[in-house]
Design an enzyme around this catalytic site. Structure first.
Site, short mmCIF file in Angstrom:
data_model
loop_
_atom_site.label_atom_id
_atom_site.label_comp_id
_atom_site.label_asym_id
_atom_site.label_seq_id
_atom_site.Cartn_x
_atom_site.Cartn_y
_atom_site.Cartn_z
N HIS A 1 0.83 -1.20 0.00
CA HIS A 1 0.00 0.00 0.00
C HIS A 1 0.87 1.25 0.00
CE1 HIS A 1 1.00 -0.64 4.22
NE2 HIS A 1 0.74 0.65 4.44
N ARG B 1 4.96 6.93 13.32
CA ARG B 1 5.03 7.51 11.98
C ARG B 1 4.57 8.97 12.00
NH1 ARG B 1 1.16 4.84 7.93
NH2 ARG B 1 -0.15 6.70 8.18
#
Length: 383
Positions: A201, A366
């Site tokens: 992805h 992240r």
């Protein structure tokens, strides 16, 4: 080096609100975040039950149902990579060790501290990552900074994206957490019915302005395993025949966040924003390098605008397989303590790997700056 992109082409598609409503009425629930836990034992993670405590308890995930946000508004993204000195005098100064993992994608760097870069150094970072696609910086201090300082660093590269469903540290919804707690055995249940954890992805590609330069840093890791795979979507595009490249130009595909949101709701987790569906070019152009990349992925892409179902599925399956099987334009990043991996979501795809059976913790954070709305420059035959 490819020239900077100047000319753009666009196509008319249905408004995003109409696309989203069409997908909502379908009540789709896809295999989204099947492997992402949405709860854990706080006592275990704090080491109160005899298990190894998390190294960074300030980064343990929370899912706050009170966090509700309106739809994202368009914003003007500035691509700092366009301003970079491509001799990289600050990023790759004397004494910095640079090891390329493959010819087209992946580099490992030691000897530079990302958090100490000047704005000129950050510009060089954005451009170098766009060129090399994914770069692993070793011996970094990003995890040890106050979270607010880490976010300030990442905010130079774009507006922070707040993920609609993932866990985040208390008070910092801009941080997306990847967390599997000590002693977690959820993978055993997953593999009772599945053969692989690979899920290619590009992060939250369903947004109108998906991420660009992206940062993932390690907090806790298993002794062995838990690597991350990356694929070079620029080289994947280049490998196609000129006739096929030309046919893909002008086509758009829908990217849907509906299924991910539905999956979160189905397991009783959060929805910070209502999901969206957006159409993006199948071939997008990077604003700093001018390189063209395939921009579709099996996690979020749904169909090709204007094609019948069977036609769309045939082309998308070919492209997914082309990216997944392209081991000669992929890189595998092994995590070490103190590693920050920086990649450009516009020109890569990636997949985490759940391949360790020790039950050891894997914990990462992240920072996900958004970039421009994907655009496409006119087709040009390869020289």
């Amino acid at each position: 080096m490819a020239p900077a992109a100047i000319l753009t082409t666009t196509t008319e598609t249905a408004p995003a609100a109409t696309l989203t409503q069409n997908y909502k009425t379908a009540s789709l629930t896809g295999p989204y975040k099947e492997l992402a836990p949405y709860k854990y034992s706080k006592e275990d993670e704090e080491g109160k039950t005899g298990l190894k405590a998390a190294k960074y308890p300030n980064y343990l995930p929370t899912w706050n149902p009170e966090q509700k946000y309106p739809p994202l508004e368009p914003f003007e993204h500035y691509e700092h990579g366009k301003d970079a000195d491509t001799s990289y005098p600050e990023l790759l100064a004397d004494g910095v060790a640079v090891t390329h993992l493959t010819p087209t994608i992946g580099t490992e760097i030691r000897g530079v501290q990302l958090s100490s870069l000047s704005n000129a150094g950050k510009d060089q970072l954005a451009r170098f990552v766009a060129e090399r696609k994914v770069v692993a910086f070793r011996d970094q201090d990003l995890a040890d900074l106050p979270i607010a300082d880490a976010l300030e660093f990442g905010g130079y590269f774009g507006r922070h994206h707040i993920h609609p469903t993932s866990g985040s540290p208390e008070g910092h919804p801009e941080i997306h957490l990847v967390h599997r707690g000590e002693g977690d055995r959820g993978a055993e249940v997953f593999f009772e019915n599945r053969t692989s954890s690979v899920a290619w992805h590009s992060d939250v590609s369903y947004e109108r302005q998906p991420p660009g330069t992206t940062f993932l840093y390690i907090l806790d890791k298993p002794e062995t395993g838990g690597d991350t795979l990356f694929v070079d979507a620029v080289e994947a595009y280049r490998r196609l025949s000129p006739l096929f490249q030309e046919r893909l130009h002008g086509l758009e595909a829908t990217h849907s966040g509906v299924e991910q949101a539905n999956a979160s709701s189905a397991r009783g987790s959060i929805r910070r924003r209502e999901p969206v569906v957006n159409a993006h070019p199948i071939v997008r152009t990077h604003p700093a390098t001018g390189e063209k990349a395939l921009f579709i992925n099996p996690q979020f892409t749904r169909d090709i605008v204007g094609l019948k179902k069977e036609e769309s599925e045939a082309i998308l399956k070919f492209l997914y397989d082309h990216l997944a099987y392209g081991a000669d334009f992929q890189a595998r990043v092994k995590w070490e303590e103190g590693t920050v991996v920086v990649w450009d979501n516009r020109v890569t795809q990636h997949s985490a790997l759940l391949d360790w059976k020790s039950g050891q913790r894997r914990h990462l954070a992240r920072i996900t700056p958004q970039a421009e709305k994907p655009f496409q420059t006119p087709y040009e035959p390869s020289s």
